[in-house]
Design a protein around this motif. Structure first.
Motif, short mmCIF file in Angstrom:
data_model
loop_
_atom_site.label_atom_id
_atom_site.label_comp_id
_atom_site.label_asym_id
_atom_site.label_seq_id
_atom_site.Cartn_x
_atom_site.Cartn_y
_atom_site.Cartn_z
N LYS A 1 0.70 -1.03 0.08
CA LYS A 1 0.07 0.22 -0.17
C LYS A 1 1.08 1.32 0.01
O LYS A 1 1.66 1.41 0.87
N LEU A 2 -0.12 2.16 -1.08
CA LEU A 2 1.23 3.08 -0.88
C LEU A 2 1.67 4.10 0.42
O LEU A 2 2.65 4.44 0.30
N SER A 3 1.08 3.86 1.31
CA SER A 3 1.76 4.33 2.66
C SER A 3 3.43 4.06 2.96
O SER A 3 4.10 4.43 3.76
N TYR A 4 2.48 2.30 2.89
CA TYR A 4 3.99 1.33 3.55
C TYR A 4 4.78 1.72 3.20
O TYR A 4 5.74 1.28 3.33
N ARG A 5 4.67 1.80 1.26
CA ARG A 5 5.69 1.69 0.59
C ARG A 5 6.51 2.96 0.90
O ARG A 5 8.04 2.95 0.64
N ARG A 6 6.17 4.03 1.05
CA ARG A 6 6.92 5.37 1.20
C ARG A 6 7.53 5.53 2.96
O ARG A 6 8.22 5.86 2.49
N MET A 7 6.57 4.72 3.74
CA MET A 7 7.35 3.86 4.91
C MET A 7 8.87 3.55 5.07
O MET A 7 9.62 4.15 5.02
N VAL A 8 8.83 2.84 4.34
CA VAL A 8 10.01 2.02 3.84
C VAL A 8 10.91 3.02 3.09
O VAL A 8 11.50 2.30 3.91
N PHE A 9 10.70 3.73 1.74
CA PHE A 9 11.27 4.48 1.27
C PHE A 9 11.86 5.73 2.41
O PHE A 9 13.52 5.92 2.58
N SER A 10 10.96 5.89 3.35
CA SER A 10 11.67 6.98 3.80
C SER A 10 12.64 7.00 5.12
O SER A 10 13.73 7.15 5.56
N ILE A 11 12.23 5.11 5.78
CA ILE A 11 13.20 4.97 6.87
C ILE A 11 14.76 4.72 5.98
O ILE A 11 15.58 5.08 6.70
N VAL A 12 14.23 4.00 4.69
CA VAL A 12 15.62 3.94 4.29
C VAL A 12 16.44 5.10 4.11
O VAL A 12 17.74 5.77 4.32
N GLY A 13 15.99 5.93 3.82
CA GLY A 13 16.48 7.47 3.59
C GLY A 13 17.29 8.07 4.35
O GLY A 13 18.25 8.89 4.93
N VAL A 14 16.54 8.29 5.75
CA VAL A 14 16.38 8.71 7.23
C VAL A 14 17.76 8.05 7.50
O VAL A 14 18.87 8.48 8.15
N LEU A 15 18.19 6.44 7.08
CA LEU A 15 18.63 5.58 7.41
C LEU A 15 20.49 6.15 6.95
O LEU A 15 21.86 6.45 7.42
N LEU A 16 20.51 7.01 5.69
CA LEU A 16 21.73 7.21 5.16
C LEU A 16 21.97 8.19 5.21
O LEU A 16 22.83 8.82 5.73
N ILE A 17 20.92 9.49 5.54
CA ILE A 17 20.98 10.92 6.00
C ILE A 17 22.29 10.92 7.61
O ILE A 17 23.13 11.05 8.19
N LEU A 18 21.43 9.22 8.64
CA LEU A 18 22.17 9.90 9.56
C LEU A 18 23.56 9.33 9.93
O LEU A 18 24.53 9.95 10.78
#
Length: 161
Positions: free
Chosen positions: A104-121
């Motif tokens: 579902k779009l909201s879950y998919r965005r959550m996964v991609f956002s988590i990967v992005g935040v992990l990259l930034i941190l």
């Protein structure tokens, strides 16, 4: 310097490939409609495989470089844990790519956002190890619009400023 310490010196070179690929993957995941992403699944799978392999090599070389004892232990530990999490997330996205693109779009965005935040941190911790903990601190507000060209001030290029 022994061979393992020498191999650790390749960490700065190896680390940038998975960062670049994962950033592109996150952008695609957040902005490209799922139908278009599914049409490009073979390319996404190759991207993630290359990125995951490079992230694994980067984590290994980073561990070797970190064992030199030259770094702040607390910051190094944080960077290593985050780097391992990025590598695990990278492999997870590779292994579960089909499932990821059908979420579902909201879950998919959550996964991609988590990967992005992990990259930034992870990148921030690595940058702090390399350049100092205040490297990414913004300048004081009073200095935001002052322009200083040090190369002009010391007449390095024949200009006066």
């Amino acid at each position: 310097m022994n061979l393992l310490e020498f191999l650790g010196h390749f960490h700065p070179v190896l680390v940038h490939l998975p960062i670049g690929i994962l950033c592109l993957f996150v952008i695609i995941g957040l902005l490209v409609p799922v139908q278009n992403a599914q049409k490009s699944i073979d390319i996404l799978r190759i991207m993630l495989l290359v990125s995951a392999a490079a992230a694994t090599l980067s984590a290994a070389s980073g561990f070797l470089q970190g064992s030199s004892g030259e770094y702040d232990e607390q910051l190094l530990t944080r960077h290593q844990i985050l780097g391992i999490l990025v590598t695990i997330a990278n492999w997870g996205c590779y292994i579960k790519l089909n499932r990821l693109l059908t979420l579902k779009l909201s879950y998919r965005r959550m996964v991609f956002s988590i990967v992005g935040v992990l990259l930034i941190l992870t990148g921030h911790a690595g940058g702090s190890l390399t350049h100092g903990s205040d490297f990414l601190n913004p300048p004081p507000v009073a200095d935001w619009f002052s322009v200083k060209f040090n190369c002009l001030q010391n007449h390095q290029y024949g200009f006066t400023g």
